[in-house]
Design a protein around this motif. Sequence first.
Motif: not given
Length: 57
Positions: A40-41, A44-45, A47-48
């Motif tokens: 997940n982390g 997320r990185r 996608m950012l």
Amino acid sequence: MDVELTEPGRAAWVGAMDVVGNEEQRLLGVLSEAERGQLNGLLRRVMLVAEENGVTR
């Protein structure tokens, strides 16, 4: 413009979400809770960065 689902449309949507949830569990169920957190982390990185560069639409 506002739109609203009909009862058959809502039933179809709920059914589709059940399929998505089952598939997600099938694929990610092999990972431990810690591994899912790590994934997940990482996602997320990614996608950012994609959002910063206008890749997502």
